[in-house]
Scaffold this motif. Sequence first.
Motif, mmCIF file in Angstrom:
data_model
loop_
_atom_site.group_PDB
_atom_site.id
_atom_site.type_symbol
_atom_site.label_atom_id
_atom_site.label_comp_id
_atom_site.label_asym_id
_atom_site.label_seq_id
_atom_site.Cartn_x
_atom_site.Cartn_y
_atom_site.Cartn_z
ATOM 1 N N PHE A 23 1.502 6.926 11.800
ATOM 2 C CA PHE A 23 0.743 5.761 11.354
ATOM 3 C C PHE A 23 0.303 4.937 12.556
ATOM 4 O O PHE A 23 -0.830 4.455 12.609
ATOM 5 C CB PHE A 23 1.574 4.901 10.395
ATOM 6 N N ASP A 24 1.190 4.775 13.536
ATOM 7 C CA ASP A 24 0.846 3.984 14.718
ATOM 8 C C ASP A 24 -0.306 4.606 15.510
ATOM 9 O O ASP A 24 -1.146 3.888 16.045
ATOM 10 C CB ASP A 24 2.075 3.778 15.603
ATOM 11 N N VAL A 41 -0.225 -2.617 1.958
ATOM 12 C CA VAL A 41 -0.906 -1.871 0.911
ATOM 13 C C VAL A 41 -1.162 -0.425 1.329
ATOM 14 O O VAL A 41 -0.956 0.504 0.568
ATOM 15 C CB VAL A 41 -2.240 -2.567 0.526
ATOM 16 N N CYS A 42 -1.573 -0.203 2.570
ATOM 17 C CA CYS A 42 -2.046 1.130 2.959
ATOM 18 C C CYS A 42 -0.998 2.021 3.623
ATOM 19 O O CYS A 42 -1.221 3.225 3.743
ATOM 20 C CB CYS A 42 -3.247 0.999 3.888
ATOM 21 N N ALA A 43 0.114 1.487 4.060
ATOM 22 C CA ALA A 43 1.082 2.300 4.817
ATOM 23 C C ALA A 43 1.505 3.546 4.049
ATOM 24 O O ALA A 43 1.474 4.650 4.596
ATOM 25 C CB ALA A 43 2.299 1.473 5.194
ATOM 26 N N LEU A 45 -0.019 5.050 1.617
ATOM 27 C CA LEU A 45 -1.162 5.938 1.420
ATOM 28 C C LEU A 45 -1.448 6.755 2.680
ATOM 29 O O LEU A 45 -1.725 7.959 2.607
ATOM 30 C CB LEU A 45 -2.404 5.125 1.052
ATOM 31 N N VAL A 46 -1.361 6.108 3.833
ATOM 32 C CA VAL A 46 -1.619 6.806 5.096
ATOM 33 C C VAL A 46 -0.514 7.820 5.374
ATOM 34 O O VAL A 46 -0.786 8.945 5.790
ATOM 35 C CB VAL A 46 -1.764 5.798 6.255
ATOM 36 N N LEU A 47 0.740 7.451 5.125
ATOM 37 C CA LEU A 47 1.844 8.393 5.323
ATOM 38 C C LEU A 47 1.674 9.616 4.417
ATOM 39 O O LEU A 47 1.910 10.745 4.833
ATOM 40 C CB LEU A 47 3.188 7.707 5.075
ATOM 41 N N GLN A 48 1.243 9.384 3.194
ATOM 42 C CA GLN A 48 0.993 10.490 2.264
ATOM 43 C C GLN A 48 -0.152 11.370 2.767
ATOM 44 O O GLN A 48 -0.077 12.596 2.689
ATOM 45 C CB GLN A 48 0.667 9.939 0.863
ATOM 46 N N ALA A 49 -1.195 10.748 3.318
ATOM 47 C CA ALA A 49 -2.323 11.521 3.859
ATOM 48 C C ALA A 49 -1.872 12.372 5.043
ATOM 49 O O ALA A 49 -2.252 13.538 5.158
ATOM 50 C CB ALA A 49 -3.454 10.583 4.273
ATOM 51 N N ILE A 50 -1.044 11.810 5.920
ATOM 52 C CA ILE A 50 -0.519 12.580 7.052
ATOM 53 C C ILE A 50 0.252 13.788 6.537
ATOM 54 O O ILE A 50 0.089 14.901 7.025
ATOM 55 C CB ILE A 50 0.380 11.704 7.957
ATOM 56 N N GLU A 60 9.958 13.255 8.108
ATOM 57 C CA GLU A 60 9.766 13.468 9.539
ATOM 58 C C GLU A 60 8.631 12.626 10.125
ATOM 59 O O GLU A 60 8.420 12.620 11.333
ATOM 60 C CB GLU A 60 9.497 14.950 9.813
ATOM 61 N N ILE A 61 7.906 11.918 9.267
ATOM 62 C CA ILE A 61 6.800 11.079 9.740
ATOM 63 C C ILE A 61 7.355 9.682 9.994
ATOM 64 O O ILE A 61 7.902 9.050 9.090
ATOM 65 C CB ILE A 61 5.662 11.032 8.705
ATOM 66 N N PRO A 62 7.249 9.187 11.242
ATOM 67 C CA PRO A 62 7.805 7.865 11.535
ATOM 68 C C PRO A 62 7.091 6.762 10.761
ATOM 69 O O PRO A 62 5.871 6.808 10.597
ATOM 70 C CB PRO A 62 7.588 7.695 13.038
ATOM 71 N N ILE A 63 7.861 5.789 10.299
ATOM 72 C CA ILE A 63 7.268 4.651 9.589
ATOM 73 C C ILE A 63 6.608 3.729 10.615
ATOM 74 O O ILE A 63 6.962 3.743 11.793
ATOM 75 C CB ILE A 63 8.320 3.893 8.755
ATOM 76 N N PRO A 64 5.653 2.926 10.175
ATOM 77 C CA PRO A 64 4.955 2.049 11.113
ATOM 78 C C PRO A 64 5.904 1.035 11.755
ATOM 79 O O PRO A 64 6.829 0.546 11.110
ATOM 80 C CB PRO A 64 3.922 1.324 10.250
ATOM 81 N N ARG A 65 5.652 0.742 13.023
ATOM 82 C CA ARG A 65 6.431 -0.299 13.700
ATOM 83 C C ARG A 65 5.913 -1.654 13.256
ATOM 84 O O ARG A 65 4.724 -1.835 13.026
ATOM 85 C CB ARG A 65 6.282 -0.191 15.213
#
Length: 103
Positions: A23-24, A41-43, A45-50, A60-65
């Motif tokens: 995400f970063d 709102v979008c975090a 959705l973006v993680l799901q897209a990745i 395994e996908i890091p959460i946003p800082r």
Amino acid sequence: MCRCEEITYEEIEEVIHHGAVSFDDIKRLTRCGMGPCQSKVCAHLVLQAIHEITGKPLVEIPIPRTRMPVSPIRIQTLATNSTQFSTVKSVLDELELENGKVK
């Protein structure tokens, strides 16, 4: 995907194909998550897209800082249509110094 910054799924998909893996990374390339909601709102959705585009498991996908504001502001300033910016005073702002020492 990001309503605040008007970032579409296609834009997210493009930067992932150019090597963005978190995400970063996406945030730095597109400003996704930098609007007023600060990615609330979008975090997800973006993680799901990745996950969908790369096949990488969600765990395994890091959460946003998250980062604190440079200077804290009063909740009243955020909650109202205040035109004055007021910072929160620190205890240190109230100290009186004499010769570099607290009075």
